[in-house]
Design a protein around this motif. Sequence first.
Motif, PDB file in Angstrom:
ATOM      1  N   ARG A  85       0.827  -1.212   0.000  1.00 39.30           N
ATOM      2  CA  ARG A  85       0.000   0.000   0.000  1.00 39.30           C
ATOM      3  C   ARG A  85       0.858   1.258   0.000  1.00 39.30           C
ATOM      4  O   ARG A  85       0.555   2.230  -0.708  1.00 39.30           O
ATOM      5  CB  ARG A  85      -0.943  -0.006   1.205  1.00 39.30           C
ATOM      6  N   VAL A  86       1.944   1.256   0.773  1.00 38.58           N
ATOM      7  CA  VAL A  86       2.847   2.413   0.808  1.00 38.58           C
ATOM      8  C   VAL A  86       3.495   2.597  -0.562  1.00 38.58           C
ATOM      9  O   VAL A  86       3.630   3.728  -1.046  1.00 38.58           O
ATOM     10  CB  VAL A  86       3.912   2.242   1.914  1.00 38.58           C
ATOM     11  N   ARG A  87       3.867   1.499  -1.211  1.00 38.15           N
ATOM     12  CA  ARG A  87       4.478   1.583  -2.534  1.00 38.15           C
ATOM     13  C   ARG A  87       3.494   2.182  -3.550  1.00 38.15           C
ATOM     14  O   ARG A  87       3.875   3.034  -4.360  1.00 38.15           O
ATOM     15  CB  ARG A  87       4.924   0.194  -2.988  1.00 38.15           C
ATOM     16  N   LYS A  88       2.221   1.766  -3.504  1.00 38.32           N
ATOM     17  CA  LYS A  88       1.208   2.337  -4.403  1.00 38.32           C
ATOM     18  C   LYS A  88       1.037   3.831  -4.143  1.00 38.32           C
ATOM     19  O   LYS A  88       0.967   4.625  -5.083  1.00 38.32           O
ATOM     20  CB  LYS A  88      -0.146   1.642  -4.193  1.00 38.32           C
ATOM     21  N   TYR A  89       0.959   4.206  -2.866  1.00 40.05           N
ATOM     22  CA  TYR A  89       0.779   5.613  -2.510  1.00 40.05           C
ATOM     23  C   TYR A  89       1.951   6.460  -2.990  1.00 40.05           C
ATOM     24  O   TYR A  89       1.767   7.519  -3.590  1.00 40.05           O
ATOM     25  CB  TYR A  89       0.606   5.741  -0.995  1.00 40.05           C
ATOM     26  N   MET A  90       3.163   5.981  -2.740  1.00 42.71           N
ATOM     27  CA  MET A  90       4.347   6.745  -3.132  1.00 42.71           C
ATOM     28  C   MET A  90       4.469   6.852  -4.654  1.00 42.71           C
ATOM     29  O   MET A  90       4.893   7.879  -5.170  1.00 42.71           O
ATOM     30  CB  MET A  90       5.611   6.115  -2.536  1.00 42.71           C
ATOM     31  N   ILE A  95      -4.356  18.174  -8.751  1.00 44.63           N
ATOM     32  CA  ILE A  95      -5.033  18.418  -7.466  1.00 44.63           C
ATOM     33  C   ILE A  95      -5.669  17.150  -6.876  1.00 44.63           C
ATOM     34  O   ILE A  95      -5.502  16.875  -5.687  1.00 44.63           O
ATOM     35  CB  ILE A  95      -6.048  19.568  -7.601  1.00 44.63           C
ATOM     36  N   PRO A  96      -6.390  16.324  -7.657  1.00 46.56           N
ATOM     37  CA  PRO A  96      -7.006  15.146  -7.033  1.00 46.56           C
ATOM     38  C   PRO A  96      -6.049  13.969  -6.797  1.00 46.56           C
ATOM     39  O   PRO A  96      -6.467  12.941  -6.268  1.00 46.56           O
ATOM     40  CB  PRO A  96      -8.109  14.749  -8.017  1.00 46.56           C
ATOM     41  N   LEU A  97      -4.782  14.104  -7.153  1.00 49.96           N
ATOM     42  CA  LEU A  97      -3.844  12.994  -6.965  1.00 49.96           C
ATOM     43  C   LEU A  97      -3.738  12.504  -5.521  1.00 49.96           C
ATOM     44  O   LEU A  97      -3.731  11.291  -5.288  1.00 49.96           O
ATOM     45  CB  LEU A  97      -2.465  13.353  -7.508  1.00 49.96           C
ATOM     46  N   PRO A  98      -3.636  13.362  -4.502  1.00 53.86           N
ATOM     47  CA  PRO A  98      -3.571  12.834  -3.128  1.00 53.86           C
ATOM     48  C   PRO A  98      -4.820  12.045  -2.733  1.00 53.86           C
ATOM     49  O   PRO A  98      -4.725  11.001  -2.087  1.00 53.86           O
ATOM     50  CB  PRO A  98      -3.414  14.084  -2.257  1.00 53.86           C
ATOM     51  N   TRP A  99      -5.977  12.523  -3.135  1.00 58.51           N
ATOM     52  CA  TRP A  99      -7.225  11.836  -2.816  1.00 58.51           C
ATOM     53  C   TRP A  99      -7.269  10.465  -3.494  1.00 58.51           C
ATOM     54  O   TRP A  99      -7.604   9.456  -2.874  1.00 58.51           O
ATOM     55  CB  TRP A  99      -8.393  12.704  -3.265  1.00 58.51           C
ATOM     56  N   ALA A 145      -4.545   3.302  -2.136  1.00 56.34           N
ATOM     57  CA  ALA A 145      -3.659   2.681  -1.151  1.00 56.34           C
ATOM     58  C   ALA A 145      -4.433   2.019  -0.016  1.00 56.34           C
ATOM     59  O   ALA A 145      -3.976   1.031   0.557  1.00 56.34           O
ATOM     60  CB  ALA A 145      -2.697   3.715  -0.579  1.00 56.34           C
ATOM     61  N   ASN A 146      -5.615   2.520   0.321  1.00 58.57           N
ATOM     62  CA  ASN A 146      -6.386   1.935   1.417  1.00 58.57           C
ATOM     63  C   ASN A 146      -7.325   0.825   0.964  1.00 58.57           C
ATOM     64  O   ASN A 146      -8.054   0.272   1.777  1.00 58.57           O
ATOM     65  CB  ASN A 146      -7.192   3.016   2.136  1.00 58.57           C
ATOM     66  N   ASP A 147      -7.315   0.483  -0.308  1.00 56.43           N
ATOM     67  CA  ASP A 147      -8.159  -0.579  -0.823  1.00 56.43           C
ATOM     68  C   ASP A 147      -7.624  -1.930  -0.368  1.00 56.43           C
ATOM     69  O   ASP A 147      -6.430  -2.085  -0.118  1.00 56.43           O
ATOM     70  CB  ASP A 147      -8.193  -0.510  -2.351  1.00 56.43           C
TER      71      ASP A 147
END
Length: 119
Positions: free
Chosen positions: A36-41, A75-79, A85-87
Motif C-alpha cells: 500500500r505504501v508503494r502504491k501511494y508513493m 489536485i485530485p492525486l492525493p485523494w 492505497a487503502n483498498d
Amino acid sequence: MARTPGFGGSHESGSPDNPVLITEAESSLEDQHRARVRKYMTLMAFRIPALILAAASYGIWANPWIAMAIIGLSIPLPWIAVLIANDRPPRRKDEPSRWDGRSEEHAALEAHEYRVIDG
C-alpha cells in the motif's frame, strides 16, 4: 487417513519434519502495508513533476491556461492515492464466495405472538 511421520519420525503437526500446510493464508500485514505504501508513493511521485511541468509550460508558451490545466489535473492525486492505497488486496480467482444464498424474506427470528400478563 492418518498422516505418516516425516523422515525424523515425528507425528506432531508443525514440527520441522511434518510442517503445517496453509493453503489459503493471506499475505502478512507487513507485506500488505508495504504494497500500500508503494502504491501511494508511486501515485504521489507524479505530483511534483506535474508542478515542474506546469512551470516549464508557462515558461515556454507563456500561456497560463495550460499551466493551470496541468495543476488542476494534479489536485485530485492525493485523494486518488489515498483511496487506492487503502483498498483491500485484490480478490483471487480461487477465493470462495461467502454469499450463502439466503434471501431477505427469511427473517433471522420468526415472529411469534406472545401472551402478555398484566399484573
